[in-house]
Design a protein around this motif. Structure first.
Motif, PDB file in Angstrom:
ATOM      1  N   MET A   1       0.829  -1.183   0.000  1.00 23.22           N
ATOM      2  CA  MET A   1       0.000   0.000   0.000  1.00 23.22           C
ATOM      3  C   MET A   1       0.878   1.253   0.000  1.00 23.22           C
ATOM      4  SD  MET A   1      -3.138  -1.077  -0.007  1.00 23.22           S
ATOM      5  CE  MET A   1      -4.406  -0.158   0.811  1.00 23.22           C
ATOM      6  N   ILE A   2       0.410   2.247  -0.713  1.00 18.70           N
ATOM      7  CA  ILE A   2       1.118   3.517  -0.815  1.00 18.70           C
ATOM      8  C   ILE A   2       0.477   4.502   0.159  1.00 18.70           C
ATOM      9  CG2 ILE A   2       1.774   5.401  -2.368  1.00 18.70           C
ATOM     10  CD1 ILE A   2       3.036   2.611  -3.024  1.00 18.70           C
ATOM     11  N   LYS A   3       1.289   5.153   0.965  1.00 21.29           N
ATOM     12  CA  LYS A   3       0.784   6.124   1.942  1.00 21.29           C
ATOM     13  C   LYS A   3       0.767   7.516   1.317  1.00 21.29           C
ATOM     14  CE  LYS A   3       2.376   3.468   5.858  1.00 21.29           C
ATOM     15  NZ  LYS A   3       1.334   3.236   6.790  1.00 21.29           N
ATOM     16  N   LEU A   4      -0.386   8.170   1.435  1.00 17.54           N
ATOM     17  CA  LEU A   4      -0.608   9.503   0.898  1.00 17.54           C
ATOM     18  C   LEU A   4      -1.188  10.380   1.992  1.00 17.54           C
ATOM     19  CD1 LEU A   4      -2.575   8.302  -2.253  1.00 17.54           C
ATOM     20  CD2 LEU A   4      -0.167   8.975  -2.220  1.00 17.54           C
ATOM     21  N   THR A   5      -1.039  11.685   1.863  1.00 11.73           N
ATOM     22  CA  THR A   5      -1.656  12.618   2.792  1.00 11.73           C
ATOM     23  C   THR A   5      -2.371  13.694   2.000  1.00 11.73           C
ATOM     24  OG1 THR A   5       0.104  12.264   4.408  1.00 11.73           O
ATOM     25  CG2 THR A   5      -1.279  14.206   4.713  1.00 11.73           C
ATOM     26  N   PHE A   6      -3.670  13.859   2.273  1.00 10.96           N
ATOM     27  CA  PHE A   6      -4.461  14.926   1.678  1.00 10.96           C
ATOM     28  C   PHE A   6      -4.530  16.057   2.696  1.00 10.96           C
ATOM     29  CE2 PHE A   6      -5.668  11.169  -0.592  1.00 10.96           C
ATOM     30  CZ  PHE A   6      -5.842  11.601  -1.898  1.00 10.96           C
ATOM     31  N   VAL A   7      -4.223  17.273   2.254  1.00 13.32           N
ATOM     32  CA  VAL A   7      -4.214  18.430   3.134  1.00 13.32           C
ATOM     33  C   VAL A   7      -5.251  19.422   2.624  1.00 13.32           C
ATOM     34  CG1 VAL A   7      -2.835  20.268   4.159  1.00 13.32           C
ATOM     35  CG2 VAL A   7      -1.745  18.083   3.539  1.00 13.32           C
ATOM     36  N   GLN A   8      -6.289  19.640   3.441  1.00 10.05           N
ATOM     37  CA  GLN A   8      -7.320  20.593   3.070  1.00 10.05           C
ATOM     38  C   GLN A   8      -6.853  22.009   3.392  1.00 10.05           C
ATOM     39  OE1 GLN A   8     -11.309  17.911   3.429  1.00 10.05           O
ATOM     40  NE2 GLN A   8     -11.071  19.452   4.945  1.00 10.05           N
ATOM     41  N   ALA A   9      -7.508  22.992   2.794  1.00 11.21           N
ATOM     42  CA  ALA A   9      -7.141  24.398   2.983  1.00 11.21           C
ATOM     43  C   ALA A   9      -7.226  24.830   4.438  1.00 11.21           C
ATOM     44  CB  ALA A   9      -8.019  25.283   2.109  1.00 11.21           C
ATOM     45  N   ASP A  10      -8.099  24.188   5.219  1.00 13.46           N
ATOM     46  CA  ASP A  10      -8.236  24.536   6.634  1.00 13.46           C
ATOM     47  C   ASP A  10      -7.181  23.863   7.507  1.00 13.46           C
ATOM     48  OD1 ASP A  10      -9.076  21.888   6.741  1.00 13.46           O
ATOM     49  OD2 ASP A  10     -11.094  22.357   7.477  1.00 13.46           O
ATOM     50  N   GLY A  11      -6.257  23.132   6.865  1.00 12.31           N
ATOM     51  CA  GLY A  11      -5.180  22.469   7.585  1.00 12.31           C
ATOM     52  C   GLY A  11      -5.481  21.035   7.988  1.00 12.31           C
ATOM     53  N   ALA A  12      -6.724  20.604   7.826  1.00 12.19           N
ATOM     54  CA  ALA A  12      -7.071  19.215   8.159  1.00 12.19           C
ATOM     55  C   ALA A  12      -6.268  18.272   7.269  1.00 12.19           C
ATOM     56  CB  ALA A  12      -8.564  18.982   7.986  1.00 12.19           C
ATOM     57  N   ARG A  13      -5.686  17.275   7.905  1.00 10.09           N
ATOM     58  CA  ARG A  13      -4.861  16.293   7.190  1.00 10.09           C
ATOM     59  C   ARG A  13      -5.546  14.934   7.247  1.00 10.09           C
ATOM     60  NH1 ARG A  13       0.349  18.086   6.355  1.00 10.09           N
ATOM     61  NH2 ARG A  13       1.217  15.999   6.416  1.00 10.09           N
ATOM     62  N   PHE A  14      -5.592  14.276   6.122  1.00  9.32           N
ATOM     63  CA  PHE A  14      -6.200  12.959   6.016  1.00  9.32           C
ATOM     64  C   PHE A  14      -5.156  11.987   5.485  1.00  9.32           C
ATOM     65  CE2 PHE A  14      -9.608  15.969   5.826  1.00  9.32           C
ATOM     66  CZ  PHE A  14     -10.675  15.358   6.468  1.00  9.32           C
ATOM     67  N   GLU A  15      -4.791  11.022   6.309  1.00 13.63           N
ATOM     68  CA  GLU A  15      -3.847   9.995   5.893  1.00 13.63           C
ATOM     69  C   GLU A  15      -4.619   8.936   5.112  1.00 13.63           C
ATOM     70  OE1 GLU A  15      -0.605  10.446   6.544  1.00 13.63           O
ATOM     71  OE2 GLU A  15      -1.099  12.247   7.669  1.00 13.63           O
ATOM     72  N   ALA A  16      -4.050   8.494   4.018  1.00 16.18           N
ATOM     73  CA  ALA A  16      -4.713   7.501   3.179  1.00 16.18           C
ATOM     74  C   ALA A  16      -3.705   6.446   2.756  1.00 16.18           C
ATOM     75  CB  ALA A  16      -5.313   8.166   1.947  1.00 16.18           C
ATOM     76  N   GLU A  17      -4.195   5.263   2.532  1.00 15.69           N
ATOM     77  CA  GLU A  17      -3.403   4.188   1.930  1.00 15.69           C
ATOM     78  C   GLU A  17      -4.113   3.780   0.655  1.00 15.69           C
ATOM     79  OE1 GLU A  17      -2.717   1.012   4.678  1.00 15.69           O
ATOM     80  OE2 GLU A  17      -1.210   2.159   5.762  1.00 15.69           O
ATOM     81  N   ALA A  18      -3.346   3.603  -0.400  1.00 19.52           N
ATOM     82  CA  ALA A  18      -3.943   3.281  -1.691  1.00 19.52           C
ATOM     83  C   ALA A  18      -3.174   2.159  -2.361  1.00 19.52           C
ATOM     84  CB  ALA A  18      -3.944   4.515  -2.580  1.00 19.52           C
ATOM     85  N   SER A  19      -3.897   1.339  -3.059  1.00 12.76           N
ATOM     86  CA  SER A  19      -3.287   0.277  -3.865  1.00 12.76           C
ATOM     87  C   SER A  19      -2.753   0.877  -5.157  1.00 12.76           C
ATOM     88  CB  SER A  19      -4.329  -0.791  -4.211  1.00 12.76           C
ATOM     89  OG  SER A  19      -4.861  -1.359  -3.056  1.00 12.76           O
ATOM     90  N   LEU A  20      -1.751   0.241  -5.709  1.00  8.73           N
ATOM     91  CA  LEU A  20      -1.218   0.674  -6.994  1.00  8.73           C
ATOM     92  C   LEU A  20      -2.335   0.655  -8.031  1.00  8.73           C
ATOM     93  CD1 LEU A  20       2.173  -1.239  -7.051  1.00  8.73           C
ATOM     94  CD2 LEU A  20       1.789   1.165  -6.496  1.00  8.73           C
ATOM     95  N   GLY A  21      -2.390   1.691  -8.861  1.00  6.11           N
ATOM     96  CA  GLY A  21      -3.385   1.775  -9.913  1.00  6.11           C
ATOM     97  C   GLY A  21      -4.695   2.408  -9.496  1.00  6.11           C
ATOM     98  N   THR A  22      -4.876   2.645  -8.193  1.00 12.54           N
ATOM     99  CA  THR A  22      -6.059   3.332  -7.699  1.00 12.54           C
ATOM    100  C   THR A  22      -5.910   4.817  -8.006  1.00 12.54           C
ATOM    101  OG1 THR A  22      -6.254   1.768  -5.871  1.00 12.54           O
ATOM    102  CG2 THR A  22      -7.391   3.859  -5.605  1.00 12.54           C
ATOM    103  N   SER A  23      -6.997   5.504  -8.239  1.00  9.59           N
ATOM    104  CA  SER A  23      -6.905   6.949  -8.466  1.00  9.59           C
ATOM    105  C   SER A  23      -6.735   7.675  -7.133  1.00  9.59           C
ATOM    106  CB  SER A  23      -8.149   7.473  -9.183  1.00  9.59           C
ATOM    107  OG  SER A  23      -9.275   7.425  -8.330  1.00  9.59           O
ATOM    108  N   LEU A  24      -6.132   8.857  -7.199  1.00  7.08           N
ATOM    109  CA  LEU A  24      -6.048   9.683  -6.002  1.00  7.08           C
ATOM    110  C   LEU A  24      -7.449   9.991  -5.482  1.00  7.08           C
ATOM    111  CD1 LEU A  24      -3.240  12.294  -6.802  1.00  7.08           C
ATOM    112  CD2 LEU A  24      -3.079  10.234  -5.389  1.00  7.08           C
ATOM    113  N   MET A  25      -8.413  10.164  -6.371  1.00 10.75           N
ATOM    114  CA  MET A  25      -9.786  10.434  -5.964  1.00 10.75           C
ATOM    115  C   MET A  25     -10.340   9.300  -5.121  1.00 10.75           C
ATOM    116  SD  MET A  25     -13.297  10.378  -8.089  1.00 10.75           S
ATOM    117  CE  MET A  25     -13.232   8.614  -7.821  1.00 10.75           C
ATOM    118  N   GLN A  26     -10.137   8.067  -5.561  1.00 12.04           N
ATOM    119  CA  GLN A  26     -10.649   6.928  -4.807  1.00 12.04           C
ATOM    120  C   GLN A  26      -9.961   6.825  -3.452  1.00 12.04           C
ATOM    121  OE1 GLN A  26     -13.372   5.016  -5.852  1.00 12.04           O
ATOM    122  NE2 GLN A  26     -13.274   4.651  -3.661  1.00 12.04           N
ATOM    123  N   ALA A  27      -8.673   7.103  -3.418  1.00 11.18           N
ATOM    124  CA  ALA A  27      -7.951   7.098  -2.139  1.00 11.18           C
ATOM    125  C   ALA A  27      -8.534   8.156  -1.208  1.00 11.18           C
ATOM    126  CB  ALA A  27      -6.461   7.352  -2.369  1.00 11.18           C
TER     127      ALA A  27
END
Length: 106
Positions: A1-27
């Motif tokens: 699994m690939i670890k990603l972090t989504f950072v919203q404008a308000d500073g909220a951080r969302f840690e995500a794990e995604a399988s190879l070939g998954t879209s960033l949107m799905q993650a």
């Protein structure tokens, strides 16, 4: 699994794990990122999965196709490194990537 972090404008951080070939949107959806609505389900038809990649990551992902470039013209305040997260597929090279979600998505 690939670890990603989504950072919203308000500073909220969302840690995500995604399988190879998954879209960033799905993650983002799987990680319950509030600001990624993904209304069209990844069909590159709405722009509600708009994100902004840091320059160093933008240069590492595949270039956007023409339909994505066209759709990005309709998002609010597009940036030079804007992408539709539904069109960016996760690769091994994205380990640790941070994805910014603009405040116009909230």
């Amino acid at each position: 699994m690939i670890k990603l972090t989504f950072v919203q404008a308000d500073g909220a951080r969302f840690e995500a794990e995604a399988s190879l070939g998954t879209s960033l949107m799905q993650a983002a959806v799987n990680a319950a990122v509030d600001a990624i609505a993904a209304e069209c389900g990844g069909a590159c038809a709405c722009g509600t999965c708009h994100c902004v990649l840091p320059q160093e990551w933008f240069e590492r992902v595949a270039a956007p196709e023409a339909d994505e470039v066209d759709m990005l013209e309709f998002v609010i305040d597009p940036q030079p490194t804007s992408r539709l997260s539904c069109q960016v597929l996760v690769t091994e090279e994205m380990q640790g990537m941070e994805i910014n979600v603009p405040d116009t998505q909230v």
